[in-house]
Design an enzyme around this catalytic site. Structure first.
Site, mmCIF file in Angstrom:
data_model
loop_
_atom_site.group_PDB
_atom_site.id
_atom_site.type_symbol
_atom_site.label_atom_id
_atom_site.label_comp_id
_atom_site.label_asym_id
_atom_site.label_seq_id
_atom_site.Cartn_x
_atom_site.Cartn_y
_atom_site.Cartn_z
ATOM 1 N N HIS A 179 71.068 6.011 -11.490
ATOM 2 C CA HIS A 179 71.570 4.954 -10.655
ATOM 3 C C HIS A 179 70.606 4.096 -10.028
ATOM 4 O O HIS A 179 70.677 3.067 -9.936
ATOM 5 C CB HIS A 179 72.729 5.455 -9.710
ATOM 6 C CG HIS A 179 74.048 6.021 -10.571
ATOM 7 N ND1 HIS A 179 74.912 5.163 -11.078
ATOM 8 C CD2 HIS A 179 74.521 7.075 -10.592
ATOM 9 C CE1 HIS A 179 75.807 5.757 -11.689
ATOM 10 N NE2 HIS A 179 75.600 6.910 -11.433
ATOM 11 N N HIS A 210 71.172 12.081 -12.777
ATOM 12 C CA HIS A 210 71.939 11.458 -12.798
ATOM 13 C C HIS A 210 71.969 10.302 -11.490
ATOM 14 O O HIS A 210 72.075 9.022 -11.915
ATOM 15 C CB HIS A 210 73.445 12.191 -12.611
ATOM 16 C CG HIS A 210 74.598 11.225 -12.648
ATOM 17 N ND1 HIS A 210 75.297 11.312 -14.045
ATOM 18 C CD2 HIS A 210 75.182 10.517 -11.809
ATOM 19 C CE1 HIS A 210 76.523 10.455 -13.827
ATOM 20 N NE2 HIS A 210 76.468 9.785 -12.419
ATOM 21 N N GLU A 211 71.692 10.737 -10.437
ATOM 22 C CA GLU A 211 71.400 9.901 -9.347
ATOM 23 C C GLU A 211 70.342 9.074 -9.256
ATOM 24 O O GLU A 211 70.351 7.692 -9.015
ATOM 25 C CB GLU A 211 71.381 10.548 -8.141
ATOM 26 C CG GLU A 211 72.710 11.419 -7.717
ATOM 27 C CD GLU A 211 73.842 10.715 -7.701
ATOM 28 O OE1 GLU A 211 73.834 9.419 -7.378
ATOM 29 O OE2 GLU A 211 74.754 10.958 -8.281
ATOM 30 N N ASP A 238 82.095 6.684 -11.449
ATOM 31 C CA ASP A 238 81.436 5.886 -12.240
ATOM 32 C C ASP A 238 82.286 5.106 -13.167
ATOM 33 O O ASP A 238 82.392 4.028 -13.470
ATOM 34 C CB ASP A 238 80.259 6.210 -12.726
ATOM 35 C CG ASP A 238 79.379 7.032 -11.704
ATOM 36 O OD1 ASP A 238 79.232 6.524 -10.494
ATOM 37 O OD2 ASP A 238 78.393 7.715 -11.905
#
Length: 313
Positions: free
Chosen positions: A200, A196-197, A270
């Protein structure tokens, strides 16, 4: 800092000064710093000074006197050599802007939560005689997301438990006080958070949204720190920010084939940020389907408009 530089350190706080009920204690602290120069003058919780622009008018006259008096003392320090003025706080945005201008507090340093390496250093310094280094290394990864104060409090509480039980201090006891489960790390969850990170990070780099300076993951989630960038607030700039927000969710779908609820949740999530940016386009910036009109007020009420809701979605 005082010890490493070999100079005196004078400390003060607005809580301490206000306990006397007048500004004399503050002036005494500054006078002592000037007398002991070269020295450090450290003011804790400096955001307690407040701001003259505060909308709360209760006690505003006294608050103005306090701030003006403090600025006068700071100026007196700046006019002579030998005193290094340092303040610490959690909410610098609450401070009067005049305090943060050049010549007063020139250098602003944000201190983030420690990473695993820094936590390991904290644990080794206090626990190397009690717990094996391999256990400390494992614990340091599990404790990411905790502040040094949290870790220090947990160590003191664990030592107290061990004394009362007349037993050795163990990593399990420390985990209990850090609210870390005794189960092994959930590597599947960590992998999902890392993906997930990373999503980004990839989107941020591709869209040139600012240099990434730090990435951190733990059982409780992840965090990315970026340097801010200057923009012209064009529609493309805002849309780039919107694209960044669900990029973590998109990475989960791309790699794992399914998505978690990690992009949603609180007002800082988010999904919330992307929704807010999109509503700003429609209701605040005049760049959406409603044209050059500022709506303000309850922007979320616009979501009841099927056209706006469809555009936000």
């Amino acid at each position: 800092m005082g010890n490493s530089a070999g100079i005196a350190c004078v400390t003060g706080s607005f809580a301490e000064w206000q306990s006397a009920g007048h500004l004399g204690e503050m002036r005494k602290t500054f006078a002592e710093a000037r007398r002991l120069a070269p020295c450090i003058l450290f003011i804790d919780e400096i955001d307690a000074v407040g701001s003259r622009a505060d909308s709360d008018r209760h006690g505003s006259n006294y608050r103005t006197q306090v701030i003006n008096g403090f600025l006068g003392e700071v100026n007196s320090i700046a006019l002579r050599e030998g005193v290094i003025l340092i303040g610490a706080c959690n909410h610098p945005e609450r401070m009067d802007p005049a305090m943060l201008r050049a010549g007063r507090f020139d250098l602003k340093i944000e201190v983030p939560l420690p990473d695993a390496g820094a936590i390991l250093g904290l644990l080794r310094r206090q626990l190397r005689e009690d717990i094996a280094d391999a256990e400390l290394k494992a614990l340091s990864h599990r404790a990411v997301g905790r502040s040094p104060a949290d870790i220090d409090a947990a160590i003191r509480a664990a030592r107290s438990d061990a004394r009362h039980a007349r037993k050795r201090l163990t990593a399990a006891t420390l985990c209990d006080h850090l609210n870390i489960g005794s189960d092994a790390e959930n590597m599947d969850r960590l992998w999902q958070i890392a993906l997930h990170e990373a999503g980004h990070a990839v989107a941020g780099a591709a869209l040139q949204l600012g240099q990434i300076t730090r990435m951190m993951i733990s059982d409780e989630g992840g965090q990315i720190t970026q340097l801010p960038r200057q923009t012209e607030s064009l529609l493309a700039d805002i849309e780039a920010e919107i694209t960044y927000c669900p990029a973590g969710r998109a990475a989960e779908r791309a790699v794992l084939g399914e998505i978690s609820a990690g992009a949603g949740g609180p007002a800082q999530s988010d999904l919330a940020k992307a929704t807010q940016w999109t509503l700003d386009i429609e209701a605040v910036y005049g760049l959406g389907c409603k044209g050059p009109v500022w709506h303000g007020g309850d922007k979320e009420a616009l979501l009841r408009d099927p056209v706006v809701e469809a555009r936000v979605r």
